[in-house]
Design an enzyme around this catalytic site. Structure first.
Site, PDB file in Angstrom:
ATOM      1  N   TRP A 184     -41.136 -18.736   4.416  1.00 52.26           N
ATOM      2  CA  TRP A 184     -41.856 -19.724   3.806  1.00 52.26           C
ATOM      3  C   TRP A 184     -41.322 -19.894   2.624  1.00 52.26           C
ATOM      4  O   TRP A 184     -40.636 -19.051   1.648  1.00 52.26           O
ATOM      5  CB  TRP A 184     -43.053 -18.720   3.413  1.00 52.26           C
ATOM      6  N   GLU A 240     -58.162 -25.233   1.318  1.00 52.30           N
ATOM      7  CA  GLU A 240     -57.053 -24.508   1.956  1.00 52.30           C
ATOM      8  C   GLU A 240     -56.850 -24.913   3.543  1.00 52.30           C
ATOM      9  O   GLU A 240     -55.814 -25.314   3.880  1.00 52.30           O
ATOM     10  CB  GLU A 240     -57.445 -23.037   1.920  1.00 52.30           C
ATOM     11  N   LYS A 253     -49.887 -16.088   3.331  1.00 50.19           N
ATOM     12  CA  LYS A 253     -50.958 -15.025   3.395  1.00 50.19           C
ATOM     13  C   LYS A 253     -51.049 -14.108   2.192  1.00 50.19           C
ATOM     14  O   LYS A 253     -51.983 -14.042   1.563  1.00 50.19           O
ATOM     15  CB  LYS A 253     -50.882 -14.291   4.582  1.00 50.19           C
ATOM     16  N   HIS A 298     -71.994 -32.198 -18.005  1.00 53.47           N
ATOM     17  CA  HIS A 298     -71.177 -32.133 -18.972  1.00 53.47           C
ATOM     18  C   HIS A 298     -69.985 -32.850 -18.621  1.00 53.47           C
ATOM     19  O   HIS A 298     -68.889 -32.846 -19.348  1.00 53.47           O
ATOM     20  CB  HIS A 298     -70.940 -30.794 -19.491  1.00 53.47           C
ATOM     21  N   LYS A 319     -61.937 -22.605   0.257  1.00 57.08           N
ATOM     22  CA  LYS A 319     -61.705 -22.357   1.749  1.00 57.08           C
ATOM     23  C   LYS A 319     -61.513 -23.816   2.334  1.00 57.08           C
ATOM     24  O   LYS A 319     -60.639 -24.031   3.124  1.00 57.08           O
ATOM     25  CB  LYS A 319     -63.084 -21.906   2.444  1.00 57.08           C
ATOM     26  N   ASN A 360     -36.780 -11.406   1.713  1.00 58.17           N
ATOM     27  CA  ASN A 360     -38.036 -11.846   1.335  1.00 58.17           C
ATOM     28  C   ASN A 360     -38.091 -11.639  -0.338  1.00 58.17           C
ATOM     29  O   ASN A 360     -37.672 -10.847  -0.786  1.00 58.17           O
ATOM     30  CB  ASN A 360     -39.427 -11.140   1.762  1.00 58.17           C
ATOM     31  N   GLY A 361     -38.612 -12.592  -0.695  1.00 61.57           N
ATOM     32  CA  GLY A 361     -38.650 -12.489  -2.388  1.00 61.57           C
ATOM     33  C   GLY A 361     -37.855 -13.568  -3.193  1.00 61.57           C
ATOM     34  O   GLY A 361     -37.663 -14.418  -2.326  1.00 61.57           O
ATOM     35  N   ARG A 369     -47.453 -14.821   7.641  1.00 58.19           N
ATOM     36  CA  ARG A 369     -46.552 -14.509   6.483  1.00 58.19           C
ATOM     37  C   ARG A 369     -45.729 -15.767   6.048  1.00 58.19           C
ATOM     38  O   ARG A 369     -45.225 -16.045   4.924  1.00 58.19           O
ATOM     39  CB  ARG A 369     -45.981 -13.278   6.451  1.00 58.19           C
ATOM     40  N   CYS A 388     -42.976 -14.799   4.072  1.00 58.71           N
ATOM     41  CA  CYS A 388     -42.037 -14.477   4.792  1.00 58.71           C
ATOM     42  C   CYS A 388     -42.149 -13.429   5.691  1.00 58.71           C
ATOM     43  O   CYS A 388     -42.897 -12.606   5.217  1.00 58.71           O
ATOM     44  CB  CYS A 388     -40.668 -14.432   3.961  1.00 58.71           C
ATOM     45  N   GLU A 422     -65.229 -20.100  -4.214  1.00 62.13           N
ATOM     46  CA  GLU A 422     -64.764 -19.827  -2.927  1.00 62.13           C
ATOM     47  C   GLU A 422     -65.087 -20.778  -1.762  1.00 62.13           C
ATOM     48  O   GLU A 422     -64.145 -20.881  -1.066  1.00 62.13           O
ATOM     49  CB  GLU A 422     -65.506 -18.366  -2.738  1.00 62.13           C
TER      50      GLU A 422
HETATM   51  C1  G6P Z   1     -52.513 -16.112  -1.586  1.00 65.34           C
HETATM   52  C2  G6P Z   1     -53.364 -16.581  -0.323  1.00 65.34           C
HETATM   53  C3  G6P Z   1     -54.969 -16.547  -0.867  1.00 65.34           C
HETATM   54  C4  G6P Z   1     -55.265 -15.337  -1.406  1.00 65.34           C
HETATM   55  C5  G6P Z   1     -54.339 -14.739  -2.451  1.00 65.34           C
HETATM   56  C6  G6P Z   1     -54.575 -13.311  -2.719  1.00 65.34           C
HETATM   57  O1  G6P Z   1     -52.509 -17.184  -2.532  1.00 65.34           O
HETATM   58  O2  G6P Z   1     -53.135 -17.922   0.003  1.00 65.34           O
HETATM   59  O3  G6P Z   1     -55.764 -16.970   0.536  1.00 65.34           O
HETATM   60  O4  G6P Z   1     -56.525 -15.148  -1.583  1.00 65.34           O
HETATM   61  O5  G6P Z   1     -52.842 -14.906  -1.876  1.00 65.34           O
HETATM   62  O6  G6P Z   1     -54.245 -12.608  -1.733  1.00 65.34           O
HETATM   63  P1  G6P Z   1     -54.558 -10.924  -1.761  1.00 65.34           P
HETATM   64  O7  G6P Z   1     -53.762 -10.302  -0.729  1.00 65.34           O
HETATM   65  O8  G6P Z   1     -53.908 -10.539  -3.210  1.00 65.34           O
HETATM   66  O9  G6P Z   1     -55.823 -10.698  -1.695  1.00 65.34           O
END
Ligand code: G6P
Length: 703
Positions: free
Chosen positions: A74, A585, A698, A601, A582, A98-99, A27, A2, A578
């Protein structure tokens, strides 16, 4: 998670709010809305399930004025729709939040029993009711009609009500609104000028900058100076109403509140969700992220948890929830506007992938001490004697930050020979962790605001643990709560999915591992070897990026499958994780990562012509083991894309992306880059909204 933006000053705030929201859209992006006090002193609200551009183009021409507040959402409570969009309005009061208000259900029942009418499914609407009530407004009808323009101001302008239910409420309110506004200004206005002025006066220095003039770091956690003076009064009825409302709230919030009866101010408050004040020239801003402010000002003040701010055109006043005045030295935002524009790239994700040669350089700048073959990290606040006493390192983060932490743990074990591991902060915080005095805890976060990571930091501090941060956002909550740490200096990352901050975090961990290693048993020769490798990194990242076209073709091919495995061993394992993250996502393809050693396994049962495997295969001491894994996949006619070094026999894989060889400890950094491009081009091929993937935000600043 948000976005909030608010403005108070003499100019029309609507273009500022829209521009700010557009910068914050990364955001949260399922709905958006604005509320402004118009020239006649009435409240106007416009909100809808739309992106910010859609909101702007649907605004009526008469929608002008100020002060104003805006929000891009969001969804957490209640699906994305016009009604659940913010601002939430009760009479003259409009709130953006927000929150998460954890006791919203309980408060809602209580408020309904007292006659409040709720129209949305959000937890945030309770805030609007609580503040309106605490401020003396008792509505006969509680709400607004989502989506359509809210015309609570109609009676202020020409006596025409938008609809019958709001007409009574507005009519009842119209006279009180004007009377209270006068009182509010007289009673609370001038008394705060001293604090406002001192806030502005302090804003010229570079205290907020994360580097000292010589390019070295300053400590995290040193850019504010809270005061403890008891404030004799509060800043008018609106601030008092917000304060009173918040006493009954359990949960997290960053809020901006507008009340048509106080057209000279906005009140903001923070608990767990970031709020930053922007200091302009006879105008002030409030936002949840500096991204919304850089176009207008570089001087900012980050609110602390439990703080309330009254913001007027000529300054601000901050205090605690129990009305004690606090003081802040404004800090200077380092990033420029350029960082917030896609700069000719179609997507921020691609722009940020291509920024990496520079962000790697920036993470290294001023931090290599060639003379002693070590790294110098000014903000760590750990002397050599203390560093020697560290028996264990525990790294905490979420999502990509967690995986980068896993790379970091391996670097620390390898170079410093200190036992190290990484854990998801979201798990750690809930499992009543044993906190050890001789363990160094490291919180990793791009945003510095991730709720789970912040909660882990607080749990550690509460138990007396020593915790430092590896953070990108200067002045963020995690940066301030940690004892010290290292900033990434990667600049703002706008694309929801992390790329440049992943590699910058790995680089910072290389420096930390080198620093700890040289205090422990890493030889000068090995230190020099690692430093040479670090110097080579930016150029080598460019070499990987030069292969983009080929990787894009491979990505196109892979989108024909319903999913894929990512495998890697030891150094390659976090890179595989990672890479899979990616791809998931942004492409929404199913991707699962396994340690290469685990394939046999269980997961091997799924390998076959329909399920390709992306294998991270560095030319290190485990190369032969990895070759066996490739054999296992091949034997089941599984397609293989290998990401590795030129020494690998190309016949072992169907396709291969080659990255330049560095030192084995640093290879993972380079191996991660092709996987970023792979995910990006898969998403583009599938026509996805790359920078704003579905269901993601984000930074997740809620539970
Ligand atoms: C969210 C995002 C991820 C990110 C994670 C940690 O889940 O979607 O892409 O890696 O937060 O965010 P930060 O700001 O703590 O690195």
């Amino acid at each position: 998670m948000c976005g909030i933006v608010a403005h108070v000053g003499s100019r029309d705030c609507v273009p500022i709010l829209l521009e700010g929201l557009a910068q914050l859209e990364y955001r949260g992006y399922d709905s958006a809305g604005l509320a402004v006090v118009n020239r006649s002193g009435g409240l106007r609200v416009h909100k809808a399930k739309t992106r910010v551009a859609g909101l702007g183009s649907s605004l009526p021409a008469r929608f002008k004025g100020g002060p104003g507040i805006g929000h891009t959402r969001w969804a957490t409570h209640g699906e994305p729709n016009d009604i659940n969009a913010h601002p939430h309005v009760v009479g003259p009061v409009a709130v953006v939040h927000n929150g998460i208000i954890e006791n919203a259900d309980e408060l809602r029942v209580k408020l309904i029993a007292e006659g409040a009418e709720f129209i949305s499914e959000t937890d945030s609407e309770v805030l609007a009711h609580l503040i309106a009530r605490a401020g003396g407004y008792l509505p006969r009808s509680g709400g607004t009609e989502g989506g359509a323009e809210y015309a609570a101001d109609a009676l202020h302008e020409n006596g025409t009500a938008a609809n019958a239910s709001t007409a009574n409420a507005s009519a009842a309110d119209a006279s009180t609104a004007k009377a209270s506004a006068a009182n509010g200004t007289a009673g609370g206005g001038s008394g705060r000028n001293g604090a406002q002025a001192s806030g502005k006066a302090g804003g010229t220095g570079k205290r907020g900058s994360a580097r000292n003039g010589d390019g070295t770091d300053r400590a995290l956690g040193t850019d504010r100076a809270p005061g403890t003076d008891r404030d004799p009064g509060t800043d008018g009825d609106l601030e008092e109403a917000v304060r009173q409302a918040l006493t009954s709230v359990v949960g997290t919030y960053g809020i901006a509140v507008l009340d048509a009866r106080y057209p000279d101010r906005i009140v903001a408050a923070r608990n767990g969700s970031p709020v930053v004040l922007g200091i302009g020239d006879k105008e002030m801003f409030v936002a949840s992220d500096v991204a919304a402010l850089v176009r207008y000002t570089r001087q900012v003040v980050h609110l602390d948890d439990g703080e309330v701010a009254t913001v007027r055109a000529d300054g601000f006043h901050t205090s605690t929830l129990d009305a004690r005045t606090t003081t802040h030295e404004p800090s200077v935002i380092e990033a420029d506007l350029h960082s917030y524009s896609a700069d000719g790239y179609t997507h921020f994700m691609r722009k940020e992938i291509h920024e990496q040669p520079r962000t790697v350089e920036r993470a290294l700048r001023g931090r290599l001490e060639e003379r002693f073959h070590t790294a110098h990290l000014g903000g760590l606040n750990i002397d050599a004697r203390q560093a020697r006493a560290i028996q264990r390192v525990k790294i905490l983060g979420c999502g990509s930050a967690y995986y980068a932490g896993q790379v970091g743990a391996q670097l620390i074990e390898e170079l410093a020979r200190i036992p190290a591991d990484a854990e998801a902060a979201s798990e750690f915080r809930y499992r009543n962790p044993v906190v050890e005095a001789d363990t160094l805890y490291i919180a990793v976060s791009q945003s510095g605001e991730t709720h789970d990571t912040l909660a882990a930091v607080r749990e550690l501090k509460r138990k007396g643990g020593r915790v430092i941060g590896v953070v990108n956002a200067v002045g963020s909550a995690i940066a301030r709560e940690c004892e010290g740490g290292v900033y990434l200096h990667a600049g703002p990352e706008i694309s929801v999915t992390s790329t440049k901050t992943f590699t910058a975090t790995c680089v910072v961990f290389s420096l930390l591992a080198l620093h700890l290693g040289r205090i422990h048993d890493l030889s000068p020769a090995d230190g020099a070897r690692v430093i040479a490798g670090l110097h080579a990194l930016p150029g080598q990242v460019s070499e990987v990026l030069a292969q983009e076209e080929r990787i894009a073709d491979l990505a196109k091919d892979l989108t024909g499958y319903h999913g894929m495995f990512f495998v890697g061993r030891v150094r390659g394992w976090p890179i595989a994780r990672e890479g899979a993250q990616k791809l998931k996502e942004v492409s929404y393809l199913h991707a699962e990562a396994y340690p290469a050693s685990e394939l046999k396994h269980g997961p091997l049962a799924l390998v076959g012509p329909d399920l390709p495997t992306v294998a991270v295969v560095p030319d290190d001491e485990l190369r032969d083991k990895n070759i066996s894994t490739l054999g296992e996949v091949k034997a089941r006619r599984g397609r293989i894309l290998a990401v590795g070094h030129g020494t690998l026999d190309r016949r072992l894989a169907d396709d291969m992306v080659e990255v330049p060889k560095n030192e084995p400890e640093l290879d993972p950094i380079l191996l991660s880059v092709p996987l970023q491009l792979l995910a990006y081009h898969a998403a583009v091929t599938l026509g996805n909204d790359v920078d704003k993937p579905r269901n993601l935000a984000k930074s997740v600043t809620v539970e």
